[in-house]
Design an enzyme around this catalytic site. Sequence first.
Site, PDB file in Angstrom:
ATOM      1  N   LYS A 276     119.161 -21.845 -23.048  1.00 51.38           N
ATOM      2  CA  LYS A 276     120.409 -22.491 -24.194  1.00 51.38           C
ATOM      3  C   LYS A 276     121.430 -23.028 -23.006  1.00 51.38           C
ATOM      4  CE  LYS A 276     119.028 -19.658 -28.009  1.00 51.38           C
ATOM      5  NZ  LYS A 276     118.528 -18.341 -27.945  1.00 51.38           N
TER       6      LYS A 276
ATOM      7  N   TYR B 281     114.853 -10.156 -28.853  1.00 53.31           N
ATOM      8  CA  TYR B 281     113.779 -11.216 -28.955  1.00 53.31           C
ATOM      9  C   TYR B 281     113.730 -11.788 -28.032  1.00 53.31           C
ATOM     10  CZ  TYR B 281     112.535 -16.008 -30.724  1.00 53.31           C
ATOM     11  OH  TYR B 281     111.870 -17.250 -30.811  1.00 53.31           O
TER      12      TYR B 281
ATOM     13  N   ASP C 246     116.728 -10.778 -19.818  1.00 50.97           N
ATOM     14  CA  ASP C 246     116.691 -11.762 -20.849  1.00 50.97           C
ATOM     15  C   ASP C 246     118.393 -12.376 -21.198  1.00 50.97           C
ATOM     16  OD1 ASP C 246     116.574 -14.202 -22.534  1.00 50.97           O
ATOM     17  OD2 ASP C 246     114.657 -12.617 -24.087  1.00 50.97           O
TER      18      ASP C 246
HETATM   19  C1  LIG Z   1     116.968 -18.289 -28.177  1.00 51.60           C
HETATM   20  C2  LIG Z   1     116.544 -16.961 -27.399  1.00 51.60           C
HETATM   21  C3  LIG Z   1     115.110 -17.209 -26.425  1.00 51.60           C
HETATM   22  C4  LIG Z   1     113.959 -18.632 -26.482  1.00 51.60           C
HETATM   23  O1  LIG Z   1     114.749 -19.545 -26.159  1.00 51.60           O
HETATM   24  P1  LIG Z   1     113.980 -20.950 -26.791  1.00 51.60           P
HETATM   25  O2  LIG Z   1     114.426 -21.793 -25.992  1.00 51.60           O
HETATM   26  O3  LIG Z   1     114.327 -20.741 -28.070  1.00 51.60           O
HETATM   27  O4  LIG Z   1     112.379 -20.300 -26.725  1.00 51.60           O
HETATM   28  C5  LIG Z   1     114.865 -16.025 -25.834  1.00 51.60           C
HETATM   29  N1  LIG Z   1     115.324 -14.542 -25.209  1.00 51.60           N
HETATM   30  C6  LIG Z   1     116.900 -14.789 -25.845  1.00 51.60           C
HETATM   31  C7  LIG Z   1     117.763 -13.648 -25.877  1.00 51.60           C
HETATM   32  C8  LIG Z   1     117.323 -15.964 -26.642  1.00 51.60           C
HETATM   33  O5  LIG Z   1     118.218 -15.753 -27.571  1.00 51.60           O
END
Ligand SMILES: *Cc1c(COP(=O)(O)O)cnc(C)c1O
Length: 438
Positions: A273, A150, A245
């Site tokens: 995060k 994701y 990511d």
């Molecule tokens: C949470 C997350 C996102 C998106 O971050 P948001 O602050 O919710 O937009 C993208 N990539 C990964 C791996 C994530 O865990």
Amino acid sequence: MAALSGEAFRKSIELYVRACKILVGGVNSPVRAFQAVGINPLLIAKAHGPYIIDVDGNTYIDLICSWGANILGHRNKMVVEALADQIDMGLNYGLTSEKEIELAELIAKAFHSIEKVRFVNSGTEATATAIRLARGYTGRKKIVMFEGCYHGHVDYTLTKAGSGLATFSIPKSAGIPEETTAHTITLPYNDAAAVENVFKKCGDEIAAAIVEPIAGNMGVVKSSSDFLRVLRGVTERHNAVLIFDEVITGFRVTYGGAQHIYGIWPDITCLGKIIGGGLPIGAVGGREDIMNRLAPLGPVYQAGTFSGNPLSTTAGVATLKQLSPAVYERLEENARTLEEKATAILREHGFNVVAERAGSMMTFFFTNLKDVKNYSDVQTCDRGLFARFFTRLLHNHILLPPSQFESLFLTATHDKEVINEVLRAVEDVSRELVKHGS
Ligand SMILES: *Cc1c(COP(=O)(O)O)cnc(C)c1O
């Protein structure tokens, strides 16, 4: 599946009914609706340390922890104090302040591969920016991504594999034109051969490969080092940008992220995060020659009213400064205890479970498989059984993420005693479920 009902949840129910009249689905992010576990959601009043308290005053051990954003525990003293000081000096300037520089310096020091940083306001913005940057840098269109990863709700990455490998992907959401995902190639996670094939076929058209080096968004699924090494090798040979990511894994699995564990260095890293210390943030960091393609130095446009804002960067700095090696050692020890003992309890009661863990993030997959390597593996899980566990644990004051396909998280405040409380509940719930023929 029984809904949450009765006097103990009266206010949650009342507020949820009110929320549903004005907020779409009663929430501002779909997973909060508890749909995957078939009950109405809790509404939260407050939180401290490892605990979260709903509007009816029920206290839970929080294992969602703001979806991993929270690593020091709720309302960490130093973060709260730093924020109070900053609030005295203003909320947002729309111009640059020192905390942005300090946070960027801390990030670059933690991550070998990061020479320059651009702050944004969410993980989604970070991945969207990284992809635009990779395309602008290479002058190419195609991106490679992996099933089950994701990358926020960016149009190009909300895809599923189309028919015919290595051609194009189809949108996973309504509202995304097929043209938008036509340049996205979606491959199975951990499939090094598929990566090699795609790059053999059209490597010189690929702008970037983007991957969660440890996946957290299909539940925890770790990369094999072979997979990441092949990915690093082919992107380098074809002058494509490798994007890690690490929005979840950055400062979570180790201080230096998953790349530090594997010793494999991407060109660009996306963060989010934890680096906001509980407030909204995202960041793109990486090789200077690539990063310098961003405006105002380069032709790739990117901007933001609240980017690098003083509150998020202050909370971020106050958080990273507390993340000593000792904190990670304790997190590892407590997480290992939870993983090993909960697995043993579940198996003793006859449940087939595989625990996948990276540091203080983990998922208990209710599957008959021996291990879990990709998206089709996680699909074998018994979601009904997970939902029954979730609901009974909630009644025992343990709050898991409300889906089989999410990771749970510990914080520095989830100490031995808290872990033992979780284990006692797992034992009680396992016994109840066996008794009721689950
Ligand atoms: C949470 C997350 C996102 C998106 O971050 P948001 O602050 O919710 O937009 C993208 N990539 C990964 C791996 C994530 O865990």
